[in-house]
Design a protein around this motif. Structure first.
Motif, PDB file in Angstrom:
ATOM      1  N   PHE A   1       0.969  -1.297   0.021  1.00 50.80           N
ATOM      2  CA  PHE A   1      -0.008   0.141   0.047  1.00 50.80           C
ATOM      3  C   PHE A   1       0.796   1.295   0.092  1.00 50.80           C
ATOM      4  CE2 PHE A   1      -2.284   3.265   2.218  1.00 50.80           C
ATOM      5  CZ  PHE A   1      -3.320   3.567   1.335  1.00 50.80           C
ATOM      6  N   CYS A   2       1.819   1.237   0.949  1.00 52.81           N
ATOM      7  CA  CYS A   2       2.850   2.366   0.993  1.00 52.81           C
ATOM      8  C   CYS A   2       3.572   2.618  -0.343  1.00 52.81           C
ATOM      9  CB  CYS A   2       3.819   2.094   2.043  1.00 52.81           C
ATOM     10  SG  CYS A   2       3.139   2.451   3.714  1.00 52.81           S
ATOM     11  N   THR A   3       3.815   1.561  -1.112  1.00 54.68           N
ATOM     12  CA  THR A   3       4.583   1.640  -2.367  1.00 54.68           C
ATOM     13  C   THR A   3       3.753   2.253  -3.606  1.00 54.68           C
ATOM     14  OG1 THR A   3       6.093  -0.195  -1.686  1.00 54.68           O
ATOM     15  CG2 THR A   3       5.825   0.430  -4.143  1.00 54.68           C
ATOM     16  N   VAL A   4       2.354   1.769  -3.315  1.00 54.21           N
ATOM     17  CA  VAL A   4       1.662   2.207  -4.573  1.00 54.21           C
ATOM     18  C   VAL A   4       0.946   3.749  -4.177  1.00 54.21           C
ATOM     19  CG1 VAL A   4      -0.986   2.076  -5.030  1.00 54.21           C
ATOM     20  CG2 VAL A   4       0.458   0.004  -4.890  1.00 54.21           C
ATOM     21  N   CYS A   5       1.080   4.146  -2.856  1.00 53.15           N
ATOM     22  CA  CYS A   5       0.746   5.386  -2.569  1.00 53.15           C
ATOM     23  C   CYS A   5       1.974   6.412  -3.134  1.00 53.15           C
ATOM     24  CB  CYS A   5       0.553   5.741  -1.098  1.00 53.15           C
ATOM     25  SG  CYS A   5      -1.103   5.135  -0.759  1.00 53.15           S
ATOM     26  N   ALA A   6       3.415   6.095  -2.957  1.00 54.22           N
ATOM     27  CA  ALA A   6       4.420   6.781  -3.284  1.00 54.22           C
ATOM     28  C   ALA A   6       4.535   6.737  -4.720  1.00 54.22           C
ATOM     29  CB  ALA A   6       5.731   5.689  -2.674  1.00 54.22           C
TER      30      ALA A   6
ATOM     31  N   PHE B   1       1.803   6.682  -6.860  1.00 58.17           N
ATOM     32  CA  PHE B   1       0.892   7.871  -7.281  1.00 58.17           C
ATOM     33  C   PHE B   1       1.293   9.019  -7.207  1.00 58.17           C
ATOM     34  CE2 PHE B   1      -2.478   4.611  -7.085  1.00 58.17           C
ATOM     35  CZ  PHE B   1      -2.742   4.332  -8.454  1.00 58.17           C
ATOM     36  N   PHE B   2       1.970   9.473  -5.940  1.00 57.30           N
ATOM     37  CA  PHE B   2       2.428  10.742  -5.870  1.00 57.30           C
ATOM     38  C   PHE B   2       3.427  11.103  -6.750  1.00 57.30           C
ATOM     39  CE2 PHE B   2       5.615  13.513  -3.681  1.00 57.30           C
ATOM     40  CZ  PHE B   2       4.835  14.370  -3.158  1.00 57.30           C
ATOM     41  N   LEU B   3       4.344  10.133  -7.146  1.00 54.35           N
ATOM     42  CA  LEU B   3       5.606  10.486  -7.990  1.00 54.35           C
ATOM     43  C   LEU B   3       4.911  10.820  -9.324  1.00 54.35           C
ATOM     44  CD1 LEU B   3       8.581  10.550  -8.454  1.00 54.35           C
ATOM     45  CD2 LEU B   3       8.507   8.063  -9.186  1.00 54.35           C
ATOM     46  N   VAL B   4       4.055  10.100  -9.585  1.00 54.99           N
ATOM     47  CA  VAL B   4       3.306  10.174 -11.292  1.00 54.99           C
ATOM     48  C   VAL B   4       2.648  11.673 -11.045  1.00 54.99           C
ATOM     49  CG1 VAL B   4       1.611   9.367 -12.695  1.00 54.99           C
ATOM     50  CG2 VAL B   4       3.334   7.917 -11.918  1.00 54.99           C
ATOM     51  N   GLY B   5       1.919  11.977  -9.963  1.00 52.93           N
ATOM     52  CA  GLY B   5       1.382  13.292  -9.987  1.00 52.93           C
ATOM     53  C   GLY B   5       2.534  14.496  -9.982  1.00 52.93           C
ATOM     54  N   ALA B   6       3.497  14.273  -9.406  1.00 52.62           N
ATOM     55  CA  ALA B   6       4.263  15.100  -9.268  1.00 52.62           C
ATOM     56  C   ALA B   6       5.009  15.448 -10.805  1.00 52.62           C
ATOM     57  CB  ALA B   6       5.610  15.019  -8.355  1.00 52.62           C
ATOM     58  N   VAL B   7       5.483  14.344 -11.330  1.00 55.57           N
ATOM     59  CA  VAL B   7       6.084  14.589 -12.853  1.00 55.57           C
ATOM     60  C   VAL B   7       5.167  15.184 -13.691  1.00 55.57           C
ATOM     61  CG1 VAL B   7       6.906  13.199 -14.776  1.00 55.57           C
ATOM     62  CG2 VAL B   7       7.662  12.571 -12.126  1.00 55.57           C
ATOM     63  N   SER B   8       4.053  15.047 -13.656  1.00 57.86           N
ATOM     64  CA  SER B   8       2.770  15.042 -14.732  1.00 57.86           C
ATOM     65  C   SER B   8       2.654  16.859 -14.506  1.00 57.86           C
ATOM     66  CB  SER B   8       1.530  14.604 -14.702  1.00 57.86           C
ATOM     67  OG  SER B   8       0.807  14.699 -13.463  1.00 57.86           O
ATOM     68  N   ALA B   9       2.632  17.437 -13.141  1.00 57.66           N
ATOM     69  CA  ALA B   9       2.442  18.798 -12.699  1.00 57.66           C
ATOM     70  C   ALA B   9       3.822  19.543 -13.143  1.00 57.66           C
ATOM     71  CB  ALA B   9       2.065  18.826 -11.331  1.00 57.66           C
ATOM     72  N   ALA B  10       5.144  18.986 -13.284  1.00 53.83           N
ATOM     73  CA  ALA B  10       6.237  19.727 -13.420  1.00 53.83           C
ATOM     74  C   ALA B  10       6.282  19.695 -14.955  1.00 53.83           C
ATOM     75  CB  ALA B  10       7.258  18.838 -12.864  1.00 53.83           C
ATOM     76  N   SER B  11       5.655  18.891 -15.812  1.00 52.74           N
ATOM     77  CA  SER B  11       5.746  18.746 -17.249  1.00 52.74           C
ATOM     78  C   SER B  11       4.907  19.859 -17.913  1.00 52.74           C
ATOM     79  CB  SER B  11       5.597  17.581 -17.667  1.00 52.74           C
ATOM     80  OG  SER B  11       4.315  17.002 -17.566  1.00 52.74           O
ATOM     81  N   ALA B  12       3.887  20.405 -17.266  1.00 54.94           N
ATOM     82  CA  ALA B  12       2.725  21.551 -17.797  1.00 54.94           C
ATOM     83  C   ALA B  12       3.763  22.707 -18.331  1.00 54.94           C
ATOM     84  CB  ALA B  12       1.941  21.679 -16.707  1.00 54.94           C
ATOM     85  N   ALA B  13       3.475  22.951 -19.433  1.00 56.40           N
ATOM     86  CA  ALA B  13       4.346  24.363 -19.981  1.00 56.40           C
ATOM     87  C   ALA B  13       3.616  25.500 -19.572  1.00 56.40           C
ATOM     88  CB  ALA B  13       4.161  24.163 -21.485  1.00 56.40           C
ATOM     89  N   THR B  14       4.347  26.470 -19.305  1.00 62.04           N
ATOM     90  CA  THR B  14       3.807  28.018 -18.890  1.00 62.04           C
ATOM     91  C   THR B  14       4.597  28.770 -19.840  1.00 62.04           C
ATOM     92  OG1 THR B  14       3.681  27.125 -16.360  1.00 62.04           O
ATOM     93  CG2 THR B  14       3.719  29.569 -17.149  1.00 62.04           C
ATOM     94  N   LEU B  15       3.820  29.499 -20.438  1.00 56.09           N
ATOM     95  CA  LEU B  15       4.266  30.681 -21.609  1.00 56.09           C
ATOM     96  C   LEU B  15       4.167  31.919 -20.733  1.00 56.09           C
ATOM     97  CD1 LEU B  15       3.191  29.370 -24.671  1.00 56.09           C
ATOM     98  CD2 LEU B  15       5.220  28.992 -23.861  1.00 56.09           C
ATOM     99  N   ARG B  16       4.994  33.025 -21.056  1.00 54.86           N
ATOM    100  CA  ARG B  16       4.668  34.480 -20.735  1.00 54.86           C
ATOM    101  C   ARG B  16       4.523  35.236 -21.953  1.00 54.86           C
ATOM    102  NH1 ARG B  16       4.822  36.119 -15.384  1.00 54.86           N
ATOM    103  NH2 ARG B  16       6.276  34.676 -14.224  1.00 54.86           N
ATOM    104  N   CYS B  17       3.275  35.831 -21.918  1.00 59.02           N
ATOM    105  CA  CYS B  17       2.830  36.496 -23.166  1.00 59.02           C
ATOM    106  C   CYS B  17       2.601  37.972 -22.814  1.00 59.02           C
ATOM    107  CB  CYS B  17       1.615  35.682 -23.758  1.00 59.02           C
ATOM    108  SG  CYS B  17       1.830  34.358 -24.212  1.00 59.02           S
TER     109      CYS B  17
END
Length: 70
Positions: free
Chosen positions: A6-11, A13-29
């Motif tokens: 259970f702890c491994t699965v939770c970790a 899910f946390f890792l996948v969420g952190a990676v997907s949030a970090a890959s979101a693009a932000t542009l200055r316009c």
């Protein structure tokens, strides 16, 4: 055994969420012009965009409004 899994699965899910949030693009316009429903902008790293992409635009916050609390 189940607690470790259970702890491994939770970790994981946390890792996948952190990676997907970090890959979101932000542009200055900068807005060049506004004509009715059309807005012309100049963006840094505009080569990441293509025609038909949906983007979210957040207008800048107006300063000067005081936040009141209890």
């Amino acid at each position: 055994m189940q607690k470790e899994m259970f702890c491994t699965v939770c970790a994981l899910f946390f890792l996948v969420g952190a990676v997907s949030a970090a890959s979101a693009a932000t542009l200055r316009c900068t807005i060049d012009s506004v004509e009715g429903d059309k807005v012309t902008m100049t963006c840094d790293k505009a080569d990441q965009l293509s025609a038909g992409d949906e983007i979210k635009v957040r207008p800048p916050k107006k300063g000067g409004a005081a936040i009141e609390g209890c």
